[in-house]
Motif scaffolding. Sequence first.
Motif, mmCIF file in Angstrom:
data_model
loop_
_atom_site.group_PDB
_atom_site.id
_atom_site.type_symbol
_atom_site.label_atom_id
_atom_site.label_comp_id
_atom_site.label_asym_id
_atom_site.label_seq_id
_atom_site.Cartn_x
_atom_site.Cartn_y
_atom_site.Cartn_z
ATOM 1 N N PHE A 74 17.805 -20.125 -19.661
ATOM 2 C CA PHE A 74 18.156 -19.131 -18.533
ATOM 3 C C PHE A 74 16.703 -19.556 -17.540
ATOM 4 N N TYR A 75 17.017 -19.235 -17.013
ATOM 5 C CA TYR A 75 16.013 -18.941 -14.628
ATOM 6 C C TYR A 75 15.839 -17.700 -14.361
ATOM 7 N N GLY A 76 16.264 -16.691 -15.047
ATOM 8 C CA GLY A 76 15.968 -15.476 -15.066
ATOM 9 C C GLY A 76 14.608 -14.826 -14.162
ATOM 10 N N ALA A 77 14.866 -14.831 -12.862
ATOM 11 C CA ALA A 77 13.299 -14.974 -11.999
ATOM 12 C C ALA A 77 13.084 -13.028 -11.933
ATOM 13 N N LEU A 78 13.856 -12.311 -12.264
ATOM 14 C CA LEU A 78 13.741 -11.147 -12.166
ATOM 15 C C LEU A 78 12.743 -10.517 -12.582
ATOM 16 N N PRO A 79 12.103 -10.843 -13.723
ATOM 17 C CA PRO A 79 11.272 -9.977 -14.539
ATOM 18 C C PRO A 79 9.488 -10.042 -13.689
ATOM 19 N N PHE A 80 9.780 -11.754 -12.597
ATOM 20 C CA PHE A 80 8.451 -11.882 -12.363
ATOM 21 C C PHE A 80 8.570 -11.633 -11.016
ATOM 22 N N ILE A 81 9.400 -10.810 -9.711
ATOM 23 C CA ILE A 81 9.603 -10.757 -8.630
ATOM 24 C C ILE A 81 9.913 -9.008 -9.214
ATOM 25 N N ILE A 82 9.668 -8.222 -9.776
ATOM 26 C CA ILE A 82 9.914 -6.659 -10.126
ATOM 27 C C ILE A 82 7.674 -7.199 -10.590
ATOM 28 N N GLY A 83 7.543 -8.092 -11.090
ATOM 29 C CA GLY A 83 5.836 -7.683 -11.224
ATOM 30 C C GLY A 83 5.197 -8.487 -9.988
ATOM 31 N N SER A 84 5.731 -8.645 -9.326
ATOM 32 C CA SER A 84 4.839 -8.671 -8.266
ATOM 33 C C SER A 84 4.757 -7.379 -6.837
ATOM 34 N N PHE A 85 6.351 -7.344 -7.298
ATOM 35 C CA PHE A 85 6.647 -6.127 -6.373
ATOM 36 C C PHE A 85 5.449 -4.571 -6.632
ATOM 37 N N SER A 86 5.525 -4.695 -8.306
ATOM 38 C CA SER A 86 5.044 -3.961 -8.624
ATOM 39 C C SER A 86 3.746 -3.605 -8.227
ATOM 40 N N THR A 87 3.245 -4.771 -8.984
ATOM 41 C CA THR A 87 1.771 -4.497 -8.660
ATOM 42 C C THR A 87 0.610 -4.832 -6.963
ATOM 43 N N SER A 88 1.881 -5.592 -5.890
ATOM 44 C CA SER A 88 1.488 -5.149 -4.549
ATOM 45 C C SER A 88 1.592 -3.702 -3.969
ATOM 46 N N ILE A 89 2.377 -3.039 -4.641
ATOM 47 C CA ILE A 89 2.926 -1.897 -3.874
ATOM 48 C C ILE A 89 1.267 -0.919 -4.496
ATOM 49 N N MET A 90 1.719 -1.333 -5.814
ATOM 50 C CA MET A 90 0.915 -0.101 -6.500
ATOM 51 C C MET A 90 -0.756 -0.462 -5.826
ATOM 52 N N ALA A 91 -1.021 -1.537 -6.042
ATOM 53 C CA ALA A 91 -2.730 -1.661 -5.375
ATOM 54 C C ALA A 91 -2.159 -1.224 -3.424
ATOM 55 N N ALA A 92 -1.751 -1.601 -2.972
ATOM 56 C CA ALA A 92 -1.841 -0.690 -1.693
ATOM 57 C C ALA A 92 -1.630 0.853 -2.484
ATOM 58 N N ILE A 93 -0.832 1.262 -2.701
ATOM 59 C CA ILE A 93 -0.976 2.810 -2.875
ATOM 60 C C ILE A 93 -2.230 2.767 -3.151
ATOM 61 N N ILE A 94 -3.620 2.451 -4.258
ATOM 62 C CA ILE A 94 -4.742 2.388 -4.662
ATOM 63 C C ILE A 94 -5.174 2.503 -3.154
ATOM 64 N N ALA A 95 -5.442 1.428 -2.681
ATOM 65 C CA ALA A 95 -6.599 0.922 -1.779
ATOM 66 C C ALA A 95 -6.254 1.689 -0.718
ATOM 67 N N ALA A 96 -5.712 1.891 -0.042
ATOM 68 C CA ALA A 96 -4.961 2.798 1.763
ATOM 69 C C ALA A 96 -5.050 3.646 1.898
ATOM 70 N N PRO A 97 -5.931 4.741 0.838
ATOM 71 C CA PRO A 97 -6.614 5.907 1.226
ATOM 72 C C PRO A 97 -7.796 5.658 0.948
ATOM 73 N N LEU A 98 -8.351 4.788 0.126
ATOM 74 C CA LEU A 98 -9.768 4.459 0.290
ATOM 75 C C LEU A 98 -10.232 3.720 1.404
ATOM 76 N N SER A 99 -9.195 3.113 1.595
ATOM 77 C CA SER A 99 -10.562 2.635 3.114
ATOM 78 C C SER A 99 -10.125 3.078 4.106
ATOM 79 N N ILE A 100 -8.966 4.333 4.448
ATOM 80 C CA ILE A 100 -8.868 4.760 5.489
ATOM 81 C C ILE A 100 -9.793 6.019 5.472
ATOM 82 N N CYS A 101 -10.296 6.532 4.233
ATOM 83 C CA CYS A 101 -11.879 7.392 4.184
ATOM 84 C C CYS A 101 -12.561 6.330 4.552
ATOM 85 N N ALA A 102 -12.766 5.097 3.991
ATOM 86 C CA ALA A 102 -14.403 4.836 3.907
ATOM 87 C C ALA A 102 -14.015 4.218 5.846
ATOM 88 N N ALA A 103 -13.552 3.950 6.481
ATOM 89 C CA ALA A 103 -12.958 3.632 7.863
ATOM 90 C C ALA A 103 -13.630 5.146 8.483
#
Length: 300
Positions: A74-103
Amino acid sequence: MARSRENRKIKQHIMEEWTGKVFTSLCIVLLVVTIFSLVYFVATKGFSSFIKDGISIGEIFGGTQWKPEGEPPFYGALPFIIGSFSTSIMAAIIAAPLSICAALFMVEIMPKIGRKYLQPAIELLAGIPSVVYGFVGLSVIVPFYRDIFPGQGLGIAAGATVLSIMILPTMTSIATDALAALPPGLKEGSYALGATRWQTLARIVIPTTLPSLMTGVVLGMARAFGEALAVQMVIGNAPHIPRSLFESASTLTSAITLSMGNTVMGSPQNNVLWTLALILMLMTFVFVFIVRCLERRANR
């Protein structure tokens, strides 16, 4: 004599100009050939799983089971795709307010202290190797989540937290440049109409620079999407779709780095891993396209 010297200078100037043009042209040609060769190589390897091995697109993009050595595989890559999008989007949600406030702090509120102390500290984060971020996350963030939330602490939350710290310098630098390039007449006009500093920041500065600020967010997400080692150390590397942020998961980069060295070149599993690499490359193109659109909007 004077005319011969002038002719010599003109010939030398023409020769230097042509030398510069030839050198820059060769560099551009080399760059274009390298990029197209890389895209062609990854694309041919990535499409081999569909053309050569007969694996369907739905099985890779919609399958939830990753068992390349099973019977049947079985070569289902959906868990990897969801993991990549979840971590990157959540990281952007955390870092965006901090970076804008610091700037905002460094440019608008206290520029002397911000430029002298805060900006060098943030830029220092960009030079730290990713393995250090992963080790700190494994030693500090994972035990912290394990003591507070159910589970082992490994998962999307830990990976997103580490990534948010990693992409913070990129997003802060772009936000700082965007705020510093804002014409001072806009703020002065707002103050002349009786607006306070916070009203000016909220209603004039941030809306005007929003496309440039979003450019920094997208670039941060692009880096987070392609990060491998730091996320691999704290996410757990379990090939299934997590039911919470504190369950072990995996990403596209983790699956490639963990499995590529244990496969035979040309085998179905190896070709599927190249397909995952093709997905990463296509997502990079999507991020670049979004950045270009935001830049066009900012220039209007």
